[in-house]
Scaffold this active site. Sequence first.
Site, mmCIF file in Angstrom:
data_model
loop_
_atom_site.group_PDB
_atom_site.id
_atom_site.type_symbol
_atom_site.label_atom_id
_atom_site.label_comp_id
_atom_site.label_asym_id
_atom_site.label_seq_id
_atom_site.Cartn_x
_atom_site.Cartn_y
_atom_site.Cartn_z
ATOM 1 N N LYS A 108 2.716 4.533 -1.028
ATOM 2 C CA LYS A 108 2.495 5.498 -2.119
ATOM 3 C C LYS A 108 3.619 6.530 -2.056
ATOM 4 C CE LYS A 108 -2.482 4.738 -2.027
ATOM 5 N NZ LYS A 108 -2.391 3.584 -1.084
ATOM 6 N N HIS A 158 0.803 -1.230 0.000
ATOM 7 C CA HIS A 158 0.000 0.000 0.000
ATOM 8 C C HIS A 158 0.832 1.275 0.000
ATOM 9 C CE1 HIS A 158 -4.283 0.922 0.079
ATOM 10 N NE2 HIS A 158 -4.516 -0.322 0.436
#
Length: 221
Positions: free
Chosen positions: A137, A135
């Site tokens: 970013k 996850h």
Amino acid sequence: MSENCPEGRSKRQKIEDSSKYSIEVSNNQPNVAYEDSGIKLTTVEALPASENIDCVSLSSILSSENLIEMVQFNYMVELEFLMTNLPKSKQKIIPTTIVHGLSGESEKYLKDEAKLFKNVKLISPRLPIPYGTHHTKAMLLFYANSTMRLIIHTANAIRRDWANKTQGVYMSPFLLKKRNIASSSEFESDFMEYLESYGDKLNIIRNKVKEYDFSTIKVEL
């Protein structure tokens, strides 16, 4: 509690007085300088310019003609959308590594998209547990003048996240190459430890990042 109650009036008066005092103190310090945190909000396309002051878009982050290589860490990726935010002359030539968290049909679609971009390498990181996904970013942006920038943000690399949702973006200063390759900072140590968790898949990138001086970064990871 009723406003007519003496105790209620007393508490309300204290709050009002405290607010006035705070304003007066602030007004007596007109020349206070604040450190630039590097944190921005993203542009919302549906809002007027007056509501997007000091905001950044994906294209503004990637638009430099000096950009020569990038690494994109994300969960969801729409590759064509991502690459069209680069300068048009660079969309199919900038070496690009995509570290993503997609699986199943979504990953298959991403691989099909990647066939249109010979400059794109896809990496699916190994997950140490059977549940969960990748996850992170973030972006590593490398420039022709031998500088690098680290961007950490909250948006998937998909149009709807960057178009009309408010996202957060941290943008590091432009990092120069080290004079002393052995020097390091706490931020660098933490970030390198994170990159090492990818194992051999990011060896080349990790070795390249080690060349840069993170001492100008004034935040904690």
